[in-house]
Design a protein around this motif. Sequence first.
Motif, PDB file in Angstrom:
ATOM      1  N   GLN A   1     -35.805  -0.757  -2.934  1.00 14.20           N
ATOM      2  CA  GLN A   1     -36.241  -0.403  -4.285  1.00 14.20           C
ATOM      3  C   GLN A   1     -35.043  -0.362  -5.234  1.00 14.20           C
ATOM      4  OE1 GLN A   1     -39.597   0.236  -5.000  1.00 14.20           O
ATOM      5  NE2 GLN A   1     -39.826  -0.527  -2.912  1.00 14.20           N
ATOM      6  N   ARG A   2     -35.312  -0.664  -6.507  1.00 16.24           N
ATOM      7  CA  ARG A   2     -34.262  -0.520  -7.517  1.00 16.24           C
ATOM      8  C   ARG A   2     -34.194   0.939  -7.947  1.00 16.24           C
ATOM      9  NH1 ARG A   2     -35.078  -3.140 -13.226  1.00 16.24           N
ATOM     10  NH2 ARG A   2     -36.601  -1.491 -13.241  1.00 16.24           N
ATOM     11  N   GLN A   3     -32.990   1.424  -8.076  1.00 18.88           N
ATOM     12  CA  GLN A   3     -32.760   2.791  -8.546  1.00 18.88           C
ATOM     13  C   GLN A   3     -31.645   2.715  -9.573  1.00 18.88           C
ATOM     14  OE1 GLN A   3     -32.188   5.584  -5.351  1.00 18.88           O
ATOM     15  NE2 GLN A   3     -31.070   6.990  -6.651  1.00 18.88           N
ATOM     16  N   TRP A   4     -31.695   3.608 -10.562  1.00 17.49           N
ATOM     17  CA  TRP A   4     -30.664   3.615 -11.599  1.00 17.49           C
ATOM     18  C   TRP A   4     -29.629   4.676 -11.309  1.00 17.49           C
ATOM     19  CZ3 TRP A   4     -30.068  -0.253 -14.772  1.00 17.49           C
ATOM     20  CH2 TRP A   4     -31.169  -1.064 -15.038  1.00 17.49           C
ATOM     21  N   LEU A   5     -28.364   4.274 -11.332  1.00 15.06           N
ATOM     22  CA  LEU A   5     -27.251   5.208 -11.252  1.00 15.06           C
ATOM     23  C   LEU A   5     -26.808   5.505 -12.675  1.00 15.06           C
ATOM     24  CD1 LEU A   5     -24.856   4.015  -8.402  1.00 15.06           C
ATOM     25  CD2 LEU A   5     -26.326   6.024  -8.461  1.00 15.06           C
ATOM     26  N   LEU A   6     -26.898   6.766 -13.048  1.00 15.38           N
ATOM     27  CA  LEU A   6     -26.498   7.195 -14.379  1.00 15.38           C
ATOM     28  C   LEU A   6     -25.159   7.903 -14.268  1.00 15.38           C
ATOM     29  CD1 LEU A   6     -29.945   8.659 -15.511  1.00 15.38           C
ATOM     30  CD2 LEU A   6     -29.118   6.302 -15.727  1.00 15.38           C
ATOM     31  N   SER A   7     -24.295   7.711 -15.238  1.00 17.92           N
ATOM     32  CA  SER A   7     -22.977   8.348 -15.172  1.00 17.92           C
ATOM     33  C   SER A   7     -23.116   9.857 -15.315  1.00 17.92           C
ATOM     34  CB  SER A   7     -22.052   7.805 -16.259  1.00 17.92           C
ATOM     35  OG  SER A   7     -22.384   8.362 -17.506  1.00 17.92           O
ATOM     36  N   SER A   8     -22.212  10.582 -14.710  1.00 15.10           N
ATOM     37  CA  SER A   8     -22.252  12.040 -14.808  1.00 15.10           C
ATOM     38  C   SER A   8     -21.757  12.517 -16.173  1.00 15.10           C
ATOM     39  CB  SER A   8     -21.417  12.679 -13.697  1.00 15.10           C
ATOM     40  OG  SER A   8     -20.086  12.229 -13.788  1.00 15.10           O
ATOM     41  N   ASP A   9     -21.048  11.663 -16.904  1.00 13.17           N
ATOM     42  CA  ASP A   9     -20.538  12.037 -18.222  1.00 13.17           C
ATOM     43  C   ASP A   9     -21.622  12.023 -19.296  1.00 13.17           C
ATOM     44  OD1 ASP A   9     -18.017  12.254 -17.140  1.00 13.17           O
ATOM     45  OD2 ASP A   9     -17.435  10.219 -17.722  1.00 13.17           O
ATOM     46  N   SER A  10     -22.524  11.064 -19.233  1.00 14.00           N
ATOM     47  CA  SER A  10     -23.550  10.932 -20.274  1.00 14.00           C
ATOM     48  C   SER A  10     -24.855  10.396 -19.694  1.00 14.00           C
ATOM     49  CB  SER A  10     -23.039  10.004 -21.380  1.00 14.00           C
ATOM     50  OG  SER A  10     -22.673   8.753 -20.837  1.00 14.00           O
TER      51      SER A  10
ATOM     52  N   LEU B   1     -29.617  -1.013  -5.299  1.00 11.82           N
ATOM     53  CA  LEU B   1     -30.689  -1.242  -4.350  1.00 11.82           C
ATOM     54  C   LEU B   1     -30.684  -0.145  -3.297  1.00 11.82           C
ATOM     55  CD1 LEU B   1     -32.893  -3.348  -3.698  1.00 11.82           C
ATOM     56  CD2 LEU B   1     -31.221  -4.476  -2.223  1.00 11.82           C
ATOM     57  N   THR B   2     -31.836   0.484  -3.087  1.00 13.78           N
ATOM     58  CA  THR B   2     -31.931   1.523  -2.063  1.00 13.78           C
ATOM     59  C   THR B   2     -32.123   0.862  -0.694  1.00 13.78           C
ATOM     60  OG1 THR B   2     -34.341   1.735  -2.148  1.00 13.78           O
ATOM     61  CG2 THR B   2     -33.048   3.068  -3.727  1.00 13.78           C
TER      62      THR B   2
END
Length: 191
Positions: free
Chosen positions: A107-116, A102-103
Amino acid sequence: MRAGFPDFRLGTVLATSFTGTLSERQGNPVERIPTPQRLVDWLAASGLAVPSCTPAQLELARELRESIHAAATAAAIQDPLPASAVQVINDRSAQGRAAAVLTPEGQRQWLLSSDSPVEDALSVIAADAISIIAGERDGRLALCASPTCRAAFFDTSQSRTRRWCDMNTCGNRQKKARFNANQRKNPSSAD
């Protein structure tokens, strides 16, 4: 977006917007993510920004796109879901480690891994597809009435009778074709 490429058709439903990256499936297909960079552009425009994409990841994305389209089409016409499409969707969903956050603006935001990050983004798209195909969201899957398009879309209109994947393209094209056909039949009505 980028010069020389067709614009993206971004809808409100992530999974069906993703299937729209290949449009006019029954006519002259228009590939909207022909290169890894175009996939990066589409993901960014869809709130899933990734730094880069390889050709192999682009192929994984296209395989997911086609699997979502096949499963959504089957669901829309109430046919059994293709087992191979279900397997690809499930595999992509399970491979990701994305997390919704949650920002401060709510707002919803997606955290994506830095590996993939690309695989994480694909898992978010696959999870969205699972949600709509499983009937967990308020709406219905339908197919565009345009004979050259036939895109799967998620109808959230109040009556659930929407006919076009996008009124500004397919709907207007069909209305114009009907108007022109009527003009040819009744040339005196144009006076």
